[in-house]
Every structure is written in structure tokens, then in C-alpha cells.
Design a protein around this motif. Structure first.
Motif, PDB file in Angstrom:
ATOM      1  N   SER A  14       0.812  -1.220   0.000  1.00  0.00           N
ATOM      2  CA  SER A  14       0.000   0.000   0.000  1.00  0.00           C
ATOM      3  C   SER A  14       0.844   1.268   0.000  1.00  0.00           C
ATOM      4  CB  SER A  14      -0.921   0.014   1.231  1.00  0.00           C
ATOM      5  OG  SER A  14      -0.145   0.011   2.410  1.00  0.00           O
ATOM      6  N   SER A  15       2.166   1.113   0.125  1.00  0.00           N
ATOM      7  CA  SER A  15       2.999   2.302   0.313  1.00  0.00           C
ATOM      8  C   SER A  15       4.456   2.005  -0.034  1.00  0.00           C
ATOM      9  CB  SER A  15       2.864   2.715   1.782  1.00  0.00           C
ATOM     10  OG  SER A  15       3.901   3.526   2.216  1.00  0.00           O
ATOM     11  N   ILE A  17       8.191   1.148  -0.761  1.00  0.00           N
ATOM     12  CA  ILE A  17       8.940   0.162  -1.561  1.00  0.00           C
ATOM     13  C   ILE A  17       8.001  -0.919  -2.109  1.00  0.00           C
ATOM     14  CG2 ILE A  17      10.696  -1.656  -1.384  1.00  0.00           C
ATOM     15  CD1 ILE A  17      12.033   0.160   0.844  1.00  0.00           C
ATOM     16  N   ALA A  36      -1.736  -5.648   2.380  1.00  0.00           N
ATOM     17  CA  ALA A  36      -1.508  -4.574   3.366  1.00  0.00           C
ATOM     18  C   ALA A  36      -2.820  -4.422   4.133  1.00  0.00           C
ATOM     19  CB  ALA A  36      -1.123  -3.265   2.693  1.00  0.00           C
ATOM     20  N   ARG A  37      -2.846  -3.489   5.093  1.00  0.00           N
ATOM     21  CA  ARG A  37      -4.100  -3.276   5.825  1.00  0.00           C
ATOM     22  C   ARG A  37      -5.002  -2.261   5.121  1.00  0.00           C
ATOM     23  NH1 ARG A  37      -1.165  -1.604  11.190  1.00  0.00           N
ATOM     24  NH2 ARG A  37      -0.007  -0.638   9.486  1.00  0.00           N
ATOM     25  N   ARG A  38      -4.428  -1.230   4.530  1.00  0.00           N
ATOM     26  CA  ARG A  38      -5.256  -0.126   4.017  1.00  0.00           C
ATOM     27  C   ARG A  38      -5.900  -0.480   2.672  1.00  0.00           C
ATOM     28  NH1 ARG A  38      -0.880   4.503   4.929  1.00  0.00           N
ATOM     29  NH2 ARG A  38       0.448   2.685   4.580  1.00  0.00           N
ATOM     30  N   VAL A  57      -4.870  -7.742   4.663  1.00  0.00           N
ATOM     31  CA  VAL A  57      -4.496  -8.653   5.756  1.00  0.00           C
ATOM     32  C   VAL A  57      -3.689  -7.854   6.778  1.00  0.00           C
ATOM     33  CG1 VAL A  57      -3.322 -10.810   6.395  1.00  0.00           C
ATOM     34  CG2 VAL A  57      -4.222 -10.557   4.069  1.00  0.00           C
ATOM     35  N   LEU A  59      -0.932  -8.213   9.169  1.00  0.00           N
ATOM     36  CA  LEU A  59       0.129  -9.197   9.414  1.00  0.00           C
ATOM     37  C   LEU A  59       0.563  -9.254  10.879  1.00  0.00           C
ATOM     38  CD1 LEU A  59       2.297  -8.551   6.209  1.00  0.00           C
ATOM     39  CD2 LEU A  59       0.682 -10.426   6.590  1.00  0.00           C
ATOM     40  N   TYR A  88       7.937  -2.353   9.790  1.00  0.00           N
ATOM     41  CA  TYR A  88       7.989  -1.018  10.383  1.00  0.00           C
ATOM     42  C   TYR A  88       9.005  -1.027  11.517  1.00  0.00           C
ATOM     43  CZ  TYR A  88       5.180  -2.718  14.337  1.00  0.00           C
ATOM     44  OH  TYR A  88       4.735  -3.408  15.445  1.00  0.00           O
ATOM     45  N   ARG A 104       4.748  -7.507  18.837  1.00  0.00           N
ATOM     46  CA  ARG A 104       3.925  -7.074  17.700  1.00  0.00           C
ATOM     47  C   ARG A 104       4.818  -6.793  16.488  1.00  0.00           C
ATOM     48  NH1 ARG A 104       2.096  -3.018  14.847  1.00  0.00           N
ATOM     49  NH2 ARG A 104      -0.091  -2.998  14.235  1.00  0.00           N
ATOM     50  N   VAL A 108       4.966  -8.814  12.599  1.00  0.00           N
ATOM     51  CA  VAL A 108       4.910  -8.245  11.237  1.00  0.00           C
ATOM     52  C   VAL A 108       6.236  -8.476  10.495  1.00  0.00           C
ATOM     53  CG1 VAL A 108       4.596  -6.125   9.885  1.00  0.00           C
ATOM     54  CG2 VAL A 108       3.229  -6.500  11.972  1.00  0.00           C
ATOM     55  N   SER A 136      15.189  -6.767   4.073  1.00  0.00           N
ATOM     56  CA  SER A 136      15.855  -6.587   5.356  1.00  0.00           C
ATOM     57  C   SER A 136      16.146  -5.099   5.512  1.00  0.00           C
ATOM     58  CB  SER A 136      17.124  -7.448   5.366  1.00  0.00           C
ATOM     59  OG  SER A 136      17.883  -7.233   6.523  1.00  0.00           O
ATOM     60  N   TYR A 150      14.152  -2.908  16.328  1.00  0.00           N
ATOM     61  CA  TYR A 150      13.969  -3.014  14.870  1.00  0.00           C
ATOM     62  C   TYR A 150      15.154  -3.763  14.248  1.00  0.00           C
ATOM     63  CZ  TYR A 150      13.715  -1.440   9.975  1.00  0.00           C
ATOM     64  OH  TYR A 150      13.685  -1.385   8.608  1.00  0.00           O
ATOM     65  N   LYS A 154      15.431  -7.385  11.997  1.00  0.00           N
ATOM     66  CA  LYS A 154      16.076  -7.538  10.683  1.00  0.00           C
ATOM     67  C   LYS A 154      17.258  -8.509  10.747  1.00  0.00           C
ATOM     68  CE  LYS A 154      13.320  -4.803   8.311  1.00  0.00           C
ATOM     69  NZ  LYS A 154      12.369  -5.353   7.341  1.00  0.00           N
ATOM     70  N   ILE A 183      15.513   5.406   3.039  1.00  0.00           N
ATOM     71  CA  ILE A 183      14.695   5.648   1.850  1.00  0.00           C
ATOM     72  C   ILE A 183      13.484   6.497   2.239  1.00  0.00           C
ATOM     73  CG2 ILE A 183      13.347   4.512   0.017  1.00  0.00           C
ATOM     74  CD1 ILE A 183      16.361   3.878  -0.129  1.00  0.00           C
TER      75      ILE A 183
HETATM   76  N1  LIG Z   1      12.358   3.406   4.303  1.00  0.00           N
HETATM   77  C1  LIG Z   1      13.505   3.041   4.804  1.00  0.00           C
HETATM   78  O1  LIG Z   1      14.377   3.877   5.121  1.00  0.00           O
HETATM   79  C2  LIG Z   1      13.839   1.575   4.980  1.00  0.00           C
HETATM   80  C3  LIG Z   1      15.174   1.234   5.223  1.00  0.00           C
HETATM   81  C4  LIG Z   1      15.497  -0.098   5.395  1.00  0.00           C
HETATM   82  C5  LIG Z   1      14.526  -1.075   5.307  1.00  0.00           C
HETATM   83  N2  LIG Z   1      13.224  -0.723   5.080  1.00  0.00           N
HETATM   84  C6  LIG Z   1      12.227  -1.800   5.016  1.00  0.00           C
HETATM   85  O2  LIG Z   1      11.514  -1.703   3.814  1.00  0.00           O
HETATM   86  C7  LIG Z   1      10.215  -2.283   3.986  1.00  0.00           C
HETATM   87  C8  LIG Z   1       9.152  -1.355   3.400  1.00  0.00           C
HETATM   88  O3  LIG Z   1       9.168  -0.135   4.112  1.00  0.00           O
HETATM   89  P1  LIG Z   1       8.850   1.277   3.444  1.00  0.00           P
HETATM   90  O4  LIG Z   1      10.063   2.113   3.608  1.00  0.00           O
HETATM   91  O5  LIG Z   1       8.275   1.108   2.100  1.00  0.00           O
HETATM   92  O6  LIG Z   1       7.778   1.824   4.526  1.00  0.00           O
HETATM   93  P2  LIG Z   1       6.243   2.228   4.394  1.00  0.00           P
HETATM   94  O7  LIG Z   1       6.050   3.230   3.300  1.00  0.00           O
HETATM   95  O8  LIG Z   1       5.837   2.618   5.768  1.00  0.00           O
HETATM   96  O9  LIG Z   1       5.513   0.874   3.960  1.00  0.00           O
HETATM   97  C9  LIG Z   1       5.324  -0.184   4.880  1.00  0.00           C
HETATM   98  C10 LIG Z   1       4.309  -1.149   4.328  1.00  0.00           C
HETATM   99  O10 LIG Z   1       4.138  -2.211   5.286  1.00  0.00           O
HETATM  100  C11 LIG Z   1       2.748  -2.420   5.502  1.00  0.00           C
HETATM  101  N3  LIG Z   1       2.468  -2.885   6.861  1.00  0.00           N
HETATM  102  C12 LIG Z   1       2.891  -2.369   8.032  1.00  0.00           C
HETATM  103  N4  LIG Z   1       2.313  -3.002   9.066  1.00  0.00           N
HETATM  104  C13 LIG Z   1       1.501  -3.950   8.520  1.00  0.00           C
HETATM  105  C14 LIG Z   1       0.612  -4.899   9.057  1.00  0.00           C
HETATM  106  N5  LIG Z   1       0.409  -5.011  10.391  1.00  0.00           N
HETATM  107  N6  LIG Z   1      -0.066  -5.699   8.221  1.00  0.00           N
HETATM  108  C15 LIG Z   1       0.073  -5.585   6.872  1.00  0.00           C
HETATM  109  N7  LIG Z   1       0.910  -4.699   6.298  1.00  0.00           N
HETATM  110  C16 LIG Z   1       1.603  -3.890   7.118  1.00  0.00           C
HETATM  111  C17 LIG Z   1       2.115  -1.033   5.292  1.00  0.00           C
HETATM  112  O11 LIG Z   1       0.756  -1.181   4.898  1.00  0.00           O
HETATM  113  P3  LIG Z   1      -0.519  -0.786   5.784  1.00  0.00           P
HETATM  114  O12 LIG Z   1      -0.123   0.320   6.709  1.00  0.00           O
HETATM  115  O13 LIG Z   1      -1.549  -0.386   4.759  1.00  0.00           O
HETATM  116  O14 LIG Z   1      -0.872  -2.043   6.484  1.00  0.00           O
HETATM  117  C18 LIG Z   1       2.946  -0.507   4.125  1.00  0.00           C
HETATM  118  O15 LIG Z   1       2.407  -0.945   2.906  1.00  0.00           O
HETATM  119  C19 LIG Z   1      10.075  -2.564   5.482  1.00  0.00           C
HETATM  120  O16 LIG Z   1      10.320  -3.932   5.739  1.00  0.00           O
HETATM  121  C20 LIG Z   1      11.181  -1.731   6.110  1.00  0.00           C
HETATM  122  O17 LIG Z   1      11.633  -2.285   7.332  1.00  0.00           O
HETATM  123  C21 LIG Z   1      12.862   0.584   4.905  1.00  0.00           C
END
Ligand SMILES: NC(=O)c1ccc[n+]([C@@H]2O[C@H](COP(=O)([O-])OP(=O)(O)OC[C@H]3O[C@@H](n4cnc5c(N)ncnc54)[C@H](OP(=O)(O)O)[C@@H]3O)[C@@H](O)[C@H]2O)c1
Length: 281
Positions: A14-15, A17, A36-38, A57, A59, A88, A104, A108, A136, A150, A154, A183
Motif C-alpha cells: 500500500s505504500s 517500496i 496490506a491493511r489499508r 491482511v 500481518l 515497520y 507485535r 509483522v 531486510s 527493529y 532484521k 529511503i
Molecule cells: N524506508 C527506509 O528507510 C527503509 C530502510 C530499510 C529497510 N526498510 C524496510 O523496507 C520495507 C518497506 O518499508 P517502506 O520504507 O516502504 O515503509 P512504508 O512506506 O511505511 O511501507 C510499509 C508497508 O508495510 C505495511 N504494513 C505495516 N504493518 C503492517 C501490518 N500489520 N499488516 C500488513 N501490512 C503492514 C504497510 O501497509 P498498511 O499500513 O496499509 O498495512 C505498508 O504498505 C520494510 O520492511 C522496512 O523495514 C525501509
């Protein structure tokens, strides 16, 4: 490599990456199960890309994950590409994070990833092919100050990814770790919300640590160019479509300096580097 038309499943679609990855996979011709949830966000994606199926779903809820996994097992078309991306962060020194919040987060970031992998593997084994991409982080290799919980999730993702890669290589199934640096997505905003006002509840002993770590982090970020989720989505597509993908891909701001040092230095040297870099002693 499993070519389209095949089914891909992307969590966290939903958001950020996950969304960018789902769109790219759909454009490449895969049928994409977007989790995703949304629901409104997923519906919007599906309206723009008919090959994307919305699957709401939560997660963090094992019963919801189990129900979703039963549906995967019953589906005629096996999942050939699994992108475990949902995740997250919550911030705080380890003493400040409640155990229920840690549980929690692990539901996820880690347990849902294992459960979905277990649900998709019978189909991949039957086909003798498939790609599992686990998102990761650079903090799967070292923790930033105040991100221990966090980082631990990972590290767990890295461990299971390394194990799966060995177990599944003889069966023709590829397993790849993706390690993004910082990111620009909703990630930071979600982490702030999940953390709450940690400075108000931390014991006085930790206040200088939080202030120093924050100031150092702000300084480090100010010196770097932001990168968007497209950078990481492209790497995921590379992992899915390459004839022989790398075991792991690392990219994005902060990855060069910190992963570079983590590789060069031994444990004691890296600790000294981090304490100095964040001016903690
Ligand atoms: N951005 C960074 O700097 C960064 C760096 C290293 C690694 N990462 C990793 O990259 C991945 C994607 O993160 P992002 O940066 O794209 O962040 P994001 O924009 O916040 O996206 C997170 C996604 O995870 C979903 N999610 C969270 N909790 C959930 C739940 N309980 N059930 C189902 N879906 C859930 C959210 O969907 P809903 O809220 O709609 O459920 C959303 O689609 C994550 O694993 C994060 O740890 C990110």
C-alpha cells in the motif's frame, strides 16, 4: 527465474517500496497479490493496474495470517515470486520498549514473513522454481543507536534468509535479501507514531543518549541526498528477473559508509567507530 504470467505476492504493497515493486511486477506481466491493511490504497492500485489483486491482511494478527495462508494453499496458481516487504520500526533504547510492542513488531517483520514463506513453498517446490525476496535493512548488519528492537527483527530476517537460501538452492528456488539504506517513504512517520513520546517516559540516565544520537543522525542526514522507493523496487525487480541473482543487494543513503565500516572493522573496531560517529562517549 520464473517468467510472467506467474503469480507474485508482495506484502506492504500500500505504500513505499512495496507499492513501487507491485506496480513494476504488474507492468512486467505478473499477476500481483498485493497485501496490506489499508484497503482503499490497495483498491486504488488495483483500479490503475488490473493485474493487481487487493488482499487486505493485518500481518500483526497471527489468525489473519493463518487464514490468508490457507487461501494461498488452496489457490490453483502457485505463487512463483514472494516479496516479503511489509515492516515497520519502533524507536527507543531496549529498556524503553514494552515487550508487547516488541512482540507485535516481530509478528509483522519476522513471523509473518516465515508463515507466508511456508505457505508459498509447496507450490514453488512443485514447480522446482521460484524467487523469495526478503526486505531486510542495512540495520540487519548493525544497529543504529536507539533502534535495537527493529535491528533485532532484521537480524532475524537475515538469519532465516541465509538458512532458506541454503535449503532451497538444491530445489531451484532463489532467496535474496534486500538491504535498503535510508529511503524516503512513510517509514519514518510510522516509526515516530509507533514510538510515541519516548523522551517523556525514559529514565533521566538515557536522555543525553537520545539527544546526542538524534543530533548526530540529523547531521549525517543533512550531508546526504534522499533516495526514493523506486531505487529499491528496481533492485527487487533485478533480483526477480536476473538469471543468477546476488544473495543480497544493498543500496541507498547511509549504506556505503556504515556497511563499508561494518565489513572492514572487527566487532571492537566497529563499536569504537559507532560510539565516535554518534559522539556517545
Ligand atoms: N524506508 C527506509 O528507510 C527503509 C530502510 C530499510 C529497510 N526498510 C524496510 O523496507 C520495507 C518497506 O518499508 P517502506 O520504507 O516502504 O515503509 P512504508 O512506506 O511505511 O511501507 C510499509 C508497508 O508495510 C505495511 N504494513 C505495516 N504493518 C503492517 C501490518 N500489520 N499488516 C500488513 N501490512 C503492514 C504497510 O501497509 P498498511 O499500513 O496499509 O498495512 C505498508 O504498505 C520494510 O520492511 C522496512 O523495514 C525501509
Amino acid at each position: 527465474m520464473i517468467t510472467p504470467p506467474a503469480t507474485a505476492l508482495v506484502t506492504g504493497a500500500s505504500s513505499g517500496i512495496g507499492r513501487e515493486t507491485a506496480v513494476r511486477l504488474a507492468k512486467a506481466g505478473y499477476t500481483v497479490m498485493a497485501v496490506a491493511r489499508r484497503m482503499a490504497r490497495l483498491d486504488e492500485l488495483a483500479a490503475q493496474h488490473p493485474q493487481i489483486e487487493p488482499w487486505p491482511v493485518d500481518l500483526s494478527q497471527p489468525a489473519a495470517v493463518a487464514q490468508f495462508c490457507e487461501m494461498i494453499a488452496a489457490r490453483a496458481e502457485p505463487v512463483g515470486v514472494l516479496v516479503n516487504n511489509a515492516g515497520y520500526s519502533t524507536r527507543g533504547v531496549v529498556e524503553d520498549v514494552a515487550l508487547e510492542d516488541i512482540r507485535r513488531l516481530f509478528e509483522v517483520n519476522f513471523f509473518a514473513l516465515i508463515r507466508l514463506t511456508q505457505a508459498c513453498l509447496p507450490g514453488m517446490r512443485r514447480m522446482r522454481q521460484g524467487t523469495i525476496v526478503n526486505v531486510s535493512s542495512i540495520v540487519g548488519q548493525f544497529p543504529f543507536p536507539g533502534s535495537g528492537v527493529y535491528a533485532a527483527s532484521k537480524y532475524a530476517v537475515e538469519g532465516i534468509t541465509d538458512a532458506l537460501r541454503i535449503e532451497l538452492a538444491p530445489l531451484g528456488i532463489r532467496v535474496v535479501a534486500i538491504r535498503p539504506g535510508a529511503i524516503a517513504t512513510e517509514f519514518s512517520e510510522v516509526a515516530t507514531r509507533m514510538t510515541g513520546d519516548v523522551l517523556a517516559r525514559t529514565p533521566g540516565d538515557y536522555k543525553p543518549f537520545y539527544q546526542q544520537a538524534r543530533a548526530a543522525m540529523d547531521e549525517i542526514f543533512a550531508a546526504r541526498q534522499a533516495a526514493g522507493p523506486e531505487l529499491i523496487a528496481e533492485l527487487i525487480i533485478e533480483a526477480v528477473t536476473a538469471k543468477e541473482p546476488q544473495a543480497a543487494y544493498t543500496a541507498g543513503p547511509l549504506s556505503g559508509e556504515f556497511i563499508g565500516r561494518r565489513k572492514e572493522l572487527d566487532d571492537d573496531g566497529f563499536l569504537a567507530f559507532m560510539l565516535e560517529r554518534f559522539k556517545l562517549i
